[in-house]
Design a protein around this motif. Structure first.
Motif: not given
Length: 237
Positions: A26-40
């Motif tokens: 996914k193009g590196g850690e920053a790219g991966l982290e930008s795709l991750l959901a954040i639960p309530l």
């Protein structure tokens, strides 16, 4: 290699290795982290009115086997026809009224799916009687038994089995993993799942593996699930 040995190998695999593979794809850690959901969190989940849960379940039921975009575009009509999914109103409507509404051209005319609305309204009402609200039940459901919540939705609701219930939980902010095609394939390849996906044995094996990864990584279940999916399958950038 025996099944037990294959399971042990999977449990010992460091989540950092899975994460590294996903980041590379996914193009590196920053790219991966930008795709991750954040639960309530639990407080945020409890604040969701129960009629919004019914709307969310209903939307996912209609999206099953249909174009998600078509359903979303039609959704304002659903909200109007079904009184914003007000639970009390849903429970008071007689069968003939449901049948009439199922023919309304402003919605997707599918009587079988329309009839899931009163059934799931009843499920939500029963949970509210016992727990104060359906949202409270969901908020308090422990993450180490998320598959138990899936089973509850399947048993007490209508057309909420498979991934319909879990996807709705994810959309609404409840922390849950999802046995998507990529995740299921990954779990099968390393021996966590070797039978029917929705059997008690497979679900408990998946729950155990995700609980181990969560303890190791400190991440929510939804992110672990996404990272596993991004680490395999045809989803490179």
């Amino acid at each position: 290699m025996s099944r037990n040995k294959r399971v042990n190998v999977m449990v010992r695999e460091k989540f950092t290795h899975i994460y590294a593979r996903a980041a590379e794809r996914k193009g590196g850690e920053a790219g991966l982290e930008s795709l991750l959901a954040i639960p309530l969190d639990a407080e945020q989940l409890r604040a969701i009115p129960d009629h919004r849960w019914l709307a969310a379940f209903s939307q996912k039921v209609f999206q099953s086997g249909m174009s998600w975009k078509v359903v979303r575009n039609k959704w304002p009509g659903f909200e109007q026809v079904f009184f914003d999914f007000d639970i009390e109103k849903m429970l008071l409507m007689p069968t003939e009224m449901w049948e009439r509404k199922a023919t309304d051209p402003t919605i997707i005319r599918h009587l079988g799916k329309v009839m899931t609305i009163p059934a799931n309204a009843q499920m939500i009402h029963e949970a509210a009687v016992e727990h104060g609200s359906f949202a409270a039940m969901v908020a308090d459901w422990p993450g180490d038994d998320i598959v138990g919540l899936w089973r509850h939705l399947k048993k007490h609701g209508k057309r909420l089995g498979g991934n319909t219930g879990p996807y709705t939980l994810r959309v609404m902010g409840k922390d849950t993993f999802i046995l998507s095609q990529d995740v299921e394939s990954y779990l099968r390849n390393i021996g966590i799942i070797d039978g029917g996906r929705d059997t008690q044995r497979s679900l408990q094996a998946a729950q155990s593996a995700f609980s181990d990864w969560q303890q190791e990584s400190g991440r929510p279940l939804c992110q672990i699930s996404q990272i596993i999916a991004f680490s395999c399958g045809d989803n490179r950038i």
